[in-house]
Design an enzyme around this catalytic site. Structure first.
Site, PDB file in Angstrom:
ATOM      1  N   GLU A  18       7.660-130.074-132.382  1.00  0.00           N
ATOM      2  CA  GLU A  18       8.183-131.313-132.954  1.00  0.00           C
ATOM      3  C   GLU A  18       7.564-132.519-132.250  1.00  0.00           C
ATOM      4  OE1 GLU A  18      12.191-131.119-134.301  1.00  0.00           O
ATOM      5  OE2 GLU A  18      12.665-133.030-133.366  1.00  0.00           O
ATOM      6  N   THR A  49       9.702-136.354-136.697  1.00  0.00           N
ATOM      7  CA  THR A  49      11.078-136.849-136.801  1.00  0.00           C
ATOM      8  C   THR A  49      11.129-138.137-137.638  1.00  0.00           C
ATOM      9  OG1 THR A  49      10.928-138.160-134.799  1.00  0.00           O
ATOM     10  CG2 THR A  49      11.695-135.889-134.540  1.00  0.00           C
ATOM     11  N   TYR A  50      12.359-138.464-138.046  1.00  0.00           N
ATOM     12  CA  TYR A  50      12.589-139.613-138.933  1.00  0.00           C
ATOM     13  C   TYR A  50      13.822-140.349-138.447  1.00  0.00           C
ATOM     14  CZ  TYR A  50      12.547-141.934-143.517  1.00  0.00           C
ATOM     15  OH  TYR A  50      12.457-142.852-144.544  1.00  0.00           O
ATOM     16  N   ARG A 108      21.065-134.772-142.705  1.00  0.00           N
ATOM     17  CA  ARG A 108      21.988-135.876-142.952  1.00  0.00           C
ATOM     18  C   ARG A 108      21.715-137.023-141.989  1.00  0.00           C
ATOM     19  NH1 ARG A 108      27.902-135.598-140.798  1.00  0.00           N
ATOM     20  NH2 ARG A 108      26.654-136.124-138.973  1.00  0.00           N
ATOM     21  N   TYR A 149      22.934-124.629-136.361  1.00  0.00           N
ATOM     22  CA  TYR A 149      23.468-124.945-135.032  1.00  0.00           C
ATOM     23  C   TYR A 149      24.043-123.716-134.322  1.00  0.00           C
ATOM     24  CZ  TYR A 149      22.758-129.568-136.876  1.00  0.00           C
ATOM     25  OH  TYR A 149      22.158-130.674-137.404  1.00  0.00           O
ATOM     26  N   LYS A 276       4.230-133.861-126.194  1.00  0.00           N
ATOM     27  CA  LYS A 276       3.652-133.410-124.917  1.00  0.00           C
ATOM     28  C   LYS A 276       2.895-132.097-125.161  1.00  0.00           C
ATOM     29  CE  LYS A 276       6.731-135.690-121.721  1.00  0.00           C
ATOM     30  NZ  LYS A 276       8.175-135.703-121.900  1.00  0.00           N
TER      31      LYS A 276
HETATM   32  P1  FAD Z   1      24.888-131.505-142.506  1.00  0.00           P
HETATM   33  O1  FAD Z   1      24.263-130.238-142.922  1.00  0.00           O
HETATM   34  O2  FAD Z   1      25.297-132.452-143.580  1.00  0.00           O
HETATM   35  O3  FAD Z   1      26.122-131.122-141.586  1.00  0.00           O
HETATM   36  C1  FAD Z   1      26.860-132.132-140.877  1.00  0.00           C
HETATM   37  C2  FAD Z   1      28.311-131.676-140.744  1.00  0.00           C
HETATM   38  O4  FAD Z   1      28.914-131.631-142.040  1.00  0.00           O
HETATM   39  C3  FAD Z   1      28.474-130.274-140.154  1.00  0.00           C
HETATM   40  O5  FAD Z   1      29.605-130.290-139.333  1.00  0.00           O
HETATM   41  C4  FAD Z   1      28.690-129.385-141.377  1.00  0.00           C
HETATM   42  O6  FAD Z   1      29.482-128.238-141.068  1.00  0.00           O
HETATM   43  C5  FAD Z   1      29.398-130.330-142.336  1.00  0.00           C
HETATM   44  N1  FAD Z   1      29.078-130.051-143.739  1.00  0.00           N
HETATM   45  C6  FAD Z   1      27.845-129.770-144.251  1.00  0.00           C
HETATM   46  N2  FAD Z   1      27.947-129.566-145.576  1.00  0.00           N
HETATM   47  C7  FAD Z   1      29.248-129.703-145.915  1.00  0.00           C
HETATM   48  C8  FAD Z   1      29.967-129.619-147.144  1.00  0.00           C
HETATM   49  N3  FAD Z   1      29.334-129.362-148.297  1.00  0.00           N
HETATM   50  N4  FAD Z   1      31.317-129.819-147.106  1.00  0.00           N
HETATM   51  C9  FAD Z   1      31.965-130.118-145.948  1.00  0.00           C
HETATM   52  N5  FAD Z   1      31.319-130.211-144.739  1.00  0.00           N
HETATM   53  C10 FAD Z   1      29.982-130.021-144.738  1.00  0.00           C
HETATM   54  N6  FAD Z   1      18.364-136.597-136.709  1.00  0.00           N
HETATM   55  C11 FAD Z   1      17.614-137.701-137.027  1.00  0.00           C
HETATM   56  O7  FAD Z   1      18.167-138.795-137.148  1.00  0.00           O
HETATM   57  N7  FAD Z   1      16.260-137.606-137.241  1.00  0.00           N
HETATM   58  C12 FAD Z   1      15.586-136.426-137.155  1.00  0.00           C
HETATM   59  O8  FAD Z   1      14.383-136.375-137.363  1.00  0.00           O
HETATM   60  C13 FAD Z   1      16.339-135.250-136.801  1.00  0.00           C
HETATM   61  N8  FAD Z   1      15.736-134.046-136.716  1.00  0.00           N
HETATM   62  C14 FAD Z   1      16.480-132.916-136.477  1.00  0.00           C
HETATM   63  C15 FAD Z   1      15.846-131.668-136.478  1.00  0.00           C
HETATM   64  C16 FAD Z   1      16.560-130.497-136.260  1.00  0.00           C
HETATM   65  C17 FAD Z   1      15.852-129.166-136.304  1.00  0.00           C
HETATM   66  C18 FAD Z   1      17.974-130.578-135.998  1.00  0.00           C
HETATM   67  C19 FAD Z   1      18.763-129.340-135.729  1.00  0.00           C
HETATM   68  C20 FAD Z   1      18.617-131.808-135.995  1.00  0.00           C
HETATM   69  C21 FAD Z   1      17.892-132.997-136.241  1.00  0.00           C
HETATM   70  N9  FAD Z   1      18.497-134.257-136.290  1.00  0.00           N
HETATM   71  C22 FAD Z   1      17.755-135.379-136.590  1.00  0.00           C
HETATM   72  C23 FAD Z   1      19.923-134.399-135.977  1.00  0.00           C
HETATM   73  C24 FAD Z   1      20.819-134.265-137.238  1.00  0.00           C
HETATM   74  O9  FAD Z   1      20.576-135.344-138.114  1.00  0.00           O
HETATM   75  C25 FAD Z   1      22.272-134.241-136.770  1.00  0.00           C
HETATM   76  O10 FAD Z   1      22.520-133.028-136.095  1.00  0.00           O
HETATM   77  C26 FAD Z   1      23.334-134.513-137.825  1.00  0.00           C
HETATM   78  O11 FAD Z   1      24.593-134.715-137.116  1.00  0.00           O
HETATM   79  C27 FAD Z   1      23.603-133.385-138.802  1.00  0.00           C
HETATM   80  O12 FAD Z   1      22.586-133.221-139.674  1.00  0.00           O
HETATM   81  P2  FAD Z   1      22.608-131.990-140.739  1.00  0.00           P
HETATM   82  O13 FAD Z   1      21.457-132.176-141.628  1.00  0.00           O
HETATM   83  O14 FAD Z   1      22.735-130.688-140.031  1.00  0.00           O
HETATM   84  O15 FAD Z   1      23.981-132.336-141.518  1.00  0.00           O
END
Ligand code: FAD
Length: 288
Positions: A18, A49-50, A108, A149, A276
């Site tokens: 990444e 990343t974004y 998200r 997660y 890095k």
């Molecule tokens: P979601 O999948 O929407 O989940 C968030 C929460 O909502 C969880 O608790 C889940 O259980 C719940 N949920 C999901 N779907 C539903 C549903 N249908 N009904 C009810 N509850 C639901 N952040 C950045 O800003 N920029 C990045 O580039 C970035 N890169 C990342 C890369 C990776 C590999 C990872 C693991 C994380 C990254 N993040 C990044 C962080 C991420 O945006 C956060 O962890 C954020 O809090 C959750 O994103 P998500 O897409 O998993 O959300």
């Protein structure tokens, strides 16, 4: 080149790293120079990343396009939906498309402190799975990935609900997954078991972050909510004061974690090395 999903069908472990783009007001060339150094490590892909909300996305598209066209490595562009209207997502995806980007990590994101209520309320997608569904339906040319997660997402009321939400993400179009970083492999193995029982079949890359300073561990844990096993906190206690020793021990910890994951047939390893390449090189040379 093309769909990253196909790389998981080859029967070998998919290795990725990444990187992050510079902010919009910063020069792009130093980051490009760092990223060029990933080429001879031969990762299967680099992910970019974004900034959540889009306003902090900086040079994300330019860096992703540079990786694909100039460095010659496949790219996965992250995109976050918090504060995004459909129109804003359409603009982002069109810009990816015009720049030859075919793979997106649908996230998200978390609400940035600077985001106004108006911006936050204008969002059309509540969860990453809602955005994945929209992309799959309206932009079938993209391969979509999602996040998972091993330590449970911090907002989910319990582990199983988080996994059921993950299933929605996969059912809505995420064809492979990248895990949040973790330090305890048992958490990852447990997540794989629960996913199997829940009939989630998408391949998962294990997210590994080499901890190279005591300060870095503190920030990482705060941001990710990942738990720290005693073996790692012992390393910090022993080497935290000495930069060189700490770096060596942190990289060694990551290498041991990866060797164990490989011996358990993991689909992929995603290194959170954040621009890095020298750390990625040391680790990949040790484990590949
Ligand atoms: P979601 O999948 O929407 O989940 C968030 C929460 O909502 C969880 O608790 C889940 O259980 C719940 N949920 C999901 N779907 C539903 C549903 N249908 N009904 C009810 N509850 C639901 N952040 C950045 O800003 N920029 C990045 O580039 C970035 N890169 C990342 C890369 C990776 C590999 C990872 C693991 C994380 C990254 N993040 C990044 C962080 C991420 O945006 C956060 O962890 C954020 O809090 C959750 O994103 P998500 O897409 O998993 O959300």
């Amino acid at each position: 080149m093309g769909s990253i999903r196909e790389k998981y069908n080859t029967g070998r472990t998919v290795f990725s790293c990444e990187v992050f783009p510079p902010k919009k007001d910063q020069p792009i060339e130093p980051t490009m120079d760092r990223i060029k150094e990933f080429k001879d490590i031969v990762p299967d892909f680099l992910s970019v990343t974004y900034g959540a909300g889009g306003s902090n996305a900086g040079h994300a598209v330019e860096i992703a396009s540079f990786i694909k066209r100039d460095v010659g490595v496949e790219v996965l562009s992250h995109i976050t939906s918090v504060g995004f209207s459909k129109a804003k997502l359409d603009d982002g995806l069109k810009s990816f498309s015009e720049n030859g980007i075919e793979n997106v990590l649908a996230l998200r994101g978390d609400r940035p402190k600077t985001m106004t209520d108006e911006e936050f309320d204008s969002r059309d997608f509540i969860h990453a799975s809602d955005m994945a569904e929209y992309i799959q339906k309206n932009y079938p040319g993209f391969t979509i990935a999602g996040a998972c997660y091993p330590d449970k997402h911090f907002e989910a009321p319990d582990y199983y609900e988080d996994i059921l939400n993950l299933k929605k993400k996969v059912d809505n179009g995420c064809s492979f997954l990248i895990s949040q970083l973790f330090f305890d492999n048992d958490k990852f193995f447990f997540m794989r078991e629960v996913m199997k029982k829940t009939n989630i079949k998408a391949p998962v890359s294990a997210g590994i972050m080499p901890i190279t300073s005591a300060k870095m561990l503190g920030t990482t844990v705060t941001l990710s909510g990942t738990s720290v096993p005693k073996s790692l906190s012992d390393i910090i206690a022993k080497h935290g004061e000495n930069d060189e020793d700490m770096k060596k021990a942190g990289i060694e910890y990551a290498i041991n974690q990866i060797r164990d994951l490989l011996s358990h047939g993991v689909d992929g390893i995603h290194l959170y090395v954040m621009n890095k390449p020298e750390i990625a090189r040391t680790i990949f040379e040790a484990v590949r």
